[in-house]
Design an enzyme around this catalytic site. Structure first.
Site, PDB file in Angstrom:
ATOM      1  N   LYS A 125       0.581  -1.721   0.179  1.00 28.87           N
ATOM      2  CA  LYS A 125       0.604   0.026  -0.195  1.00 28.87           C
ATOM      3  C   LYS A 125       0.640   1.153  -0.349  1.00 28.87           C
ATOM      4  O   LYS A 125       2.349   0.935   0.375  1.00 28.87           O
ATOM      5  CB  LYS A 125      -0.754  -0.095   1.519  1.00 28.87           C
ATOM      6  N   ASN A 131      -1.978   0.367   6.499  1.00 24.82           N
ATOM      7  CA  ASN A 131      -1.742  -0.972   7.412  1.00 24.82           C
ATOM      8  C   ASN A 131      -0.789  -1.785   6.721  1.00 24.82           C
ATOM      9  O   ASN A 131      -0.743  -3.348   6.444  1.00 24.82           O
ATOM     10  CB  ASN A 131      -3.165  -1.967   8.072  1.00 24.82           C
ATOM     11  N   GLU A 173      -9.525 -10.255  -7.730  1.00 24.69           N
ATOM     12  CA  GLU A 173      -8.230  -9.649  -7.894  1.00 24.69           C
ATOM     13  C   GLU A 173      -6.961  -9.439  -9.052  1.00 24.69           C
ATOM     14  O   GLU A 173      -6.461  -8.253  -8.990  1.00 24.69           O
ATOM     15  CB  GLU A 173      -7.991  -9.351  -6.434  1.00 24.69           C
ATOM     16  N   TYR A 217     -11.970  -2.924  -3.511  1.00 22.76           N
ATOM     17  CA  TYR A 217     -12.529  -2.926  -2.110  1.00 22.76           C
ATOM     18  C   TYR A 217     -14.358  -2.277  -2.374  1.00 22.76           C
ATOM     19  O   TYR A 217     -15.430  -2.213  -1.222  1.00 22.76           O
ATOM     20  CB  TYR A 217     -12.271  -1.495  -1.205  1.00 22.76           C
ATOM     21  N   HIS A 259      -2.105  -5.215   0.593  1.00 17.71           N
ATOM     22  CA  HIS A 259      -3.058  -6.467   1.163  1.00 17.71           C
ATOM     23  C   HIS A 259      -3.022  -7.749   1.177  1.00 17.71           C
ATOM     24  O   HIS A 259      -2.044  -7.760  -0.170  1.00 17.71           O
ATOM     25  CB  HIS A 259      -4.013  -5.471   0.289  1.00 17.71           C
TER      26      HIS A 259
HETATM   27  P1  IDP Z   1      -8.089  -7.011   5.333  1.00 16.09           P
HETATM   28  O1  IDP Z   1      -6.749  -5.966   4.760  1.00 16.09           O
HETATM   29  O2  IDP Z   1      -6.818  -7.267   6.777  1.00 16.09           O
HETATM   30  O3  IDP Z   1      -8.551  -8.257   4.428  1.00 16.09           O
HETATM   31  P2  IDP Z   1     -10.459  -5.781   5.793  1.00 16.09           P
HETATM   32  O4  IDP Z   1     -11.002  -6.170   6.394  1.00 16.09           O
HETATM   33  O5  IDP Z   1     -10.711  -6.240   4.587  1.00 16.09           O
HETATM   34  O6  IDP Z   1      -9.451  -5.744   6.182  1.00 16.09           O
HETATM   35  O7  IDP Z   1     -10.523  -4.349   5.492  1.00 16.09           O
HETATM   36  C1  IDP Z   1      -9.878  -3.975   4.289  1.00 16.09           C
HETATM   37  C2  IDP Z   1      -8.740  -2.379   4.584  1.00 16.09           C
HETATM   38  O8  IDP Z   1      -9.858  -1.656   4.896  1.00 16.09           O
HETATM   39  C3  IDP Z   1      -8.301  -2.443   5.834  1.00 16.09           C
HETATM   40  O9  IDP Z   1      -6.833  -3.605   5.500  1.00 16.09           O
HETATM   41  C4  IDP Z   1      -7.586  -1.624   6.110  1.00 16.09           C
HETATM   42  O10 IDP Z   1      -7.055  -0.613   5.532  1.00 16.09           O
HETATM   43  C5  IDP Z   1      -9.281  -0.488   6.242  1.00 16.09           C
HETATM   44  N1  IDP Z   1     -10.251  -1.097   7.325  1.00 16.09           N
HETATM   45  C6  IDP Z   1     -10.700  -1.836   7.668  1.00 16.09           C
HETATM   46  N2  IDP Z   1     -11.009  -1.655   9.194  1.00 16.09           N
HETATM   47  C7  IDP Z   1     -10.900  -0.465   9.390  1.00 16.09           C
HETATM   48  C8  IDP Z   1     -10.941   0.232  10.344  1.00 16.09           C
HETATM   49  O11 IDP Z   1     -12.189  -0.149  11.455  1.00 16.09           O
HETATM   50  N3  IDP Z   1     -10.912   1.607  10.714  1.00 16.09           N
HETATM   51  C9  IDP Z   1      -9.830   2.033   9.170  1.00 16.09           C
HETATM   52  N4  IDP Z   1      -9.316   1.467   7.883  1.00 16.09           N
HETATM   53  C10 IDP Z   1     -10.241  -0.087   7.424  1.00 16.09           C
HETATM   54 MG    MG Z   2      -9.446  -7.964   3.204  1.00 16.41          MG
END
Ligand code: IDP
Ligand code: MG
Length: 156
Positions: free
Chosen positions: A9, A112, A126, A49, A115
């Site tokens: 990212k 974070n 994807e 997304y 992905h």
């Molecule tokens: P993942 O990336 O671990 O699969 P997902 O739940 O699919 O997690 O969420 C996609 C992305 O959305 C996350 O990687 C993060 O960047 C963002 N995200 C998810 N939940 C939150 C939140 O509660 N606050 C802010 N960003 C979030």
């Molecule tokens: Mg996810």
């Protein structure tokens, strides 16, 4: 054998972590079969997304992912989808276990770093979104005979 989509990212690129994160996957034995730098369009982010549309973090997520370039990778290996998810760690950097990419390199919940596809269906979808035909290349590696036990005819 599976192929999964990984995105480094914008925060990973900005923080100069490309090499260290790619190195972890290579060290594990995963094979890079596709790789490019790109800036994700708003349309592509919305498609990628789509499942998160309507969630409170959605607008911020799309803004973050489209603001600066990312590195997208196709990684191939035995159980690659689950192996990569495990190596990434829990979604929130503040909660991810040490030893994982998110656990070792980040503290933020939304920034974070990485992905990774979370299922075979997601990986297929994807990979199709981010790579054109011919951009994911299947090629042999001499080292595979030491990464895997191939004595039975397939990777053990
Ligand atoms: P993942 O990336 O671990 O699969 P997902 O739940 O699919 O997690 O969420 C996609 C992305 O959305 C996350 O990687 C993060 O960047 C963002 N995200 C998810 N939940 C939150 C939140 O509660 N606050 C802010 N960003 C979030
Ligand atoms: Mg996810």
């Amino acid at each position: 054998m599976e192929t999964t989509l990984i995105i480094l990212k914008p925060d990973a690129v900005q923080r100069g972590l490309i090499g260290r994160v790619v190195g972890r996957f290579e060290d594990k034995g995963l094979q890079v079969v596709g790789m490019k730098m790109m800036t994700i369009s708003l349309d592509l982010a919305a498609t990628h997304y789509a499942d998160h549309q309507g969630k409170p973090f959605y607008a911020g997520l799309v803004a973050f992912m489209t603001d600066k370039p990312v590195v997208v990778m196709a990684l191939r290996g035995k159980g690659a989808i689950a192996v990569c998810r495990k190596m990434m760690g829990a979604t929130f950097g503040s909660q991810a276990e040490p030893g994982t990419i998110r656990g070792d390199f980040g503290l933020s919940n939304s920034f974070n770093l990485i992905h990774g596809s979370d299922s075979a269906e997601a990986a297929e979808r994807e990979l199709g979104l981010f790579f054109k035909t011919g951009e994911v290349i299947e090629y042999g590696r001499a080292i595979d005979q030491w990464v895997y036990d191939l004595s039975g005819g397939k990777a053990e």
